[in-house]
Enzyme design. Structure first.
Site, PDB file in Angstrom:
ATOM      1  N   GLN A 183       0.860  -1.177   0.000  1.00 30.68           N
ATOM      2  CA  GLN A 183       0.000   0.000   0.000  1.00 30.68           C
ATOM      3  C   GLN A 183       0.900   1.232   0.000  1.00 30.68           C
ATOM      4  OE1 GLN A 183      -3.679  -0.607   0.000  1.00 30.68           O
ATOM      5  NE2 GLN A 183      -2.688  -2.497  -0.721  1.00 30.68           N
ATOM      6  N   GLY A 227     -11.819   2.491   4.270  1.00 33.76           N
ATOM      7  CA  GLY A 227     -10.942   1.639   3.463  1.00 33.76           C
ATOM      8  C   GLY A 227     -10.001   2.438   2.575  1.00 33.76           C
ATOM      9  N   HIS A 228      -9.099   1.721   1.940  1.00 32.09           N
ATOM     10  CA  HIS A 228      -8.008   2.368   1.192  1.00 32.09           C
ATOM     11  C   HIS A 228      -8.467   3.071  -0.077  1.00 32.09           C
ATOM     12  CE1 HIS A 228      -6.910  -1.735  -0.895  1.00 32.09           C
ATOM     13  NE2 HIS A 228      -8.198  -1.612  -0.725  1.00 32.09           N
ATOM     14  N   GLY A 229      -7.969   4.294  -0.227  1.00 32.08           N
ATOM     15  CA  GLY A 229      -8.267   5.053  -1.424  1.00 32.08           C
ATOM     16  C   GLY A 229      -9.630   5.722  -1.416  1.00 32.08           C
TER      17      GLY A 229
END
Lengths: 353, 353, 353
Positions: free
Chosen positions: B207, B248-250
């Site tokens: 990540q 969550g990511h992004g």
């Protein structure tokens, strides 16, 4: 105004080095330097991208990336250097390894760590400031214990496992090799077990077993994996848990299963290997789930899912709180629900005609 | 028996000072000392209350408060001093500021903090004992880093932001000015990203991006805001997250959006500005939500909500796991569900007649 | 390969000692040494088991346990020593006490703890390394403050309460005696309260009250118990919270209530005594719930449950996001839902005939 961050930028990597790392043929100059990975439509010069989904194909001709990882079929339309791969997404994942900061241990115990003299710390392990390591703890070579982690009595951590800051692991729990445990996660707190006594009061059942994690397990931030009462809570090799997952006492998760954020598994459950459990899904105590089953987000599983069930259902279950069905049935029912009141009204008027 | 707490009581404040702080006219003596704020029906002498909702109006004549913040329309029925405001609830909020302990930094680095020599700490910042600050970290003036916080490489924190104890922020993440991050929250742990390899195994996608918070963001306790894979996770200015929220990511959250406890947002989501998301609501990956939309508690959002959808629906969506509909439709469907079995039985017997 | 753990094994206990602890008659030799407790079907020689549920009765004749706790009715079929009890599960719980490591304080303040000179620490309390104890904190006799805990100003902890590592308790909160707080839990962070100002922005309402826990409360890992705005958040005597439970500001939980993992209670709720709330259940703000009510897992409670409701419903409520009904009605409705689309199709064709 935001402060300007002195970003801990990774060093650039040559295309030749990437091709070598992936073991894939390169169309283009091996000397081109790549500074980052970016999506096809956002990539700039000096960046590498990948084409792994048909939905992104329209972005290929116009990309400004300096290189793209793609399949043989897309090479002709690529306006820049390309790395040809039968599995571009997998190779994108492998490329990220070249741009990530190292998780390697910097051997040594920080002087502000609190290490019990009866702990066994491999000389190649790293222990950060404020970390507390009690008697009988065993750290293998290459283990990283981040700042302010707490490892209680007789905890054992296998080689090269990384604990990010503020992780707590209760006594006797064992973590395999090659794992990653993210910040704030708690492994081995007491499971939720009480016997009822007179007048609705509750007597604590001491949780005498532990938590055992296999090798190459990744656990997200803020997870809680409770210790077993009489039998260990077990997380198989290669299991990946997202952030804020809860695993109840005595539950066993089979190898290579994935569990998404906020999923809440009660105690005494057995989940097979290679399952996928969606975000905020829940499983009630004592359930058994066959290998390879997928549970959709927010589904509550209230009954066993056997191998026969899984085959019949195409291995995917969904259902919200009403209990799981196969996914196709669930989708029809959910769609029916979204106009339920209107449908019932219409049926009533039809029936009463 | 409970131990007697030596409560850290705030100093009393005169009514005159409160009137001046609010900029509102006072009916009563400016010298009256107020020691606390309390609801109308619980207030005692020496306390101030407020009347902001018609439901509480019956408590006004009998209140024992020494002063009440209320609208012009209620002044006549007030048995004590009053502060006349067009917005009593807003002015209650502003009054709480006078009774809260200061969050101001007490400049200086505690000798038991672990600060890397290459960190840039403004001389007006406060760093508590046990806090770990790595190389390249930048703390602006007035920043408070609570005890046992962990700020990894190159983290940047804007002026006057307060980190409560035990917060962990991973490398490269950036927090704006005037923020509050509550205890135990983890910002920047790895997003949940894996590529499938042979035999159902999973390869970690590193990540590589970070988490960026705007100015005046408040994040509750025990939240997890994961770093992006290729693009930053972004929390806009003025966003307020309750405790135990997961991002969550992004995912990108627009300015001034509110998210309640336990809500779980997957990755690659875009939430518009000024949205309100209820407790334990969830949003699946990749969804886009228009500005100003309200999502009811426990709703699972599985499809985009466009501006046109929002206008049609009166901007409020609900739906449990079956997917969102407008709130009125949801309420009718939920009511229909609560007698579903009985209704279907009746319809069957009608139809079979 | 897993590292071999140097497990912190408890000392063996003689059957005579167990019989004495339970106050139950023993059929067998009091000198037999017992090293662990195990389920009937997994127990080996040297272990004790129990028979508390008819489902396990078939395992009794073949058990390899050295002793079993069971009722009079099962004594004849027991192939080994037995302890005769009218309540085998309760006595199993009491037996676990003999095999658990001590939670007793080892009096003294670790030299690496950071204790303010104006804190009042009983000489019998234990404070671990890295713990931070601010001014005005009061610790009773026998209190254990684990490593890296953070107790802010004027926190008070009653006798014999144990805080596991990394717990944070904000200023002014009070914890009763005999409690257990698991790692990473945060007590007293600000409740989620804002007033709307112009342009959809939000003004913080300072949270001026605290959190008060009664005696013998157990709180799992990773919980968040938010402080009240004007009135304290109150957790009654004997309440047990599982891991990752959230309690909103100003909510009051009656004595001896149990709340399972991931349950999310909003603010200003009143839950009666001896209730049981299931995993991932949620309660919206301001709800009142009568004593002794059971809420099934994942149920969202959106309306009050009065004593009259509870009696009518047999005290158990379920319902997912559609709101609670009595459990029997819910089960029929959930079953109807699982074939909803098919049923509606059939009804439509019947009606249109």
């Amino acid at each position: 105004m935001k402060p300007a961050a002195a970003k801990s930028s990774p060093a650039p990597v040559s295309l030749g080095r990437i091709a070598e790392h992936l073991g894939r043929p390169l169309n283009g100059s091996p000397d081109t330097l790549i500074t980052a990975i970016a999506p096809l439509d956002a990539a700039r010069s000096g960046q590498i991208s990948f084409l792994a989904s048909a939905a992104y194909r329209t972005h290929l001709p116009g990309t400004r990336a300096s290189a793209v990882i793609l399949t043989e079929a897309d090479v002709q339309k690529c306006p820049c250097a390309s790395l040809v791969s039968p599995a571009p997404y997998h190779d994108y994942a492998r490329t990220t390894e070249l741009f990530a900061p190292s998780r390697r241990a910097v051997a040594g115990i920080h002087p502000a760590a609190h290490v019990h003299p009866d702990a066994e710390i491999d000389p190649g392990a790293e222990v950060g400031p404020g970390a507390v390591i009690e008697a009988g703890v065993h750290l293998g070579p290459g283990v990283v214990v981040g700042p302010n982690c707490n490892l209680m009595q007789a905890v054992a951590i296998g080689a090269d496992t990384v604990l990010h800051p503020g992780v707590t692991i209760y006594r006797d729990c064992r973590i395999g090799a090659g794992g990653i445990i993210h910040a704030g996660t708690v492994i081995g707190a007491d499971g939720f077990g009480f016997a009822i006594t007179g007048q609705g009061r509750h007597l604590k059942i001491e949780q005498l077993a532990a938590v055992v994690l296999g090798d190459f397990v990744e656990v997200g931030a803020g997870c809680t994996l409770d210790r077993g009462a009489l039998q260990d809570t077990v997380i198989g090799d290669g299991v990946k848990l997202d952030s804020r997952v809860h695993i109840g006492h005595g539950t066993r998760i089979g190898p290579h299963t994935l569990i998404a954020g906020g999923a809440t598994l009660a105690g005494s459950i057995e989940v097979g290997e290679r399952c996928r459990i969606g975000g905020l899904a829940s499983i009630v105590p004592g359930i058994q789930i066959a290998p390879g089953v997928e549970i959709a987000p927010t589904t509550m599983v209230t009954g066993d899912i056997t191998e026969a069930d899984a085959e019949r259902a195409g291995r995917c279950f969904a259902g919200g709180a009403t209990g799981h069905t196969d996914r196709a049935t669930w989708r029809r029912n959910a769609a029916a629900f979204r106009s339920l009141a209107a449908t019932l009204r219409r049926l009533r008027s039809l029936a009463e005609d």
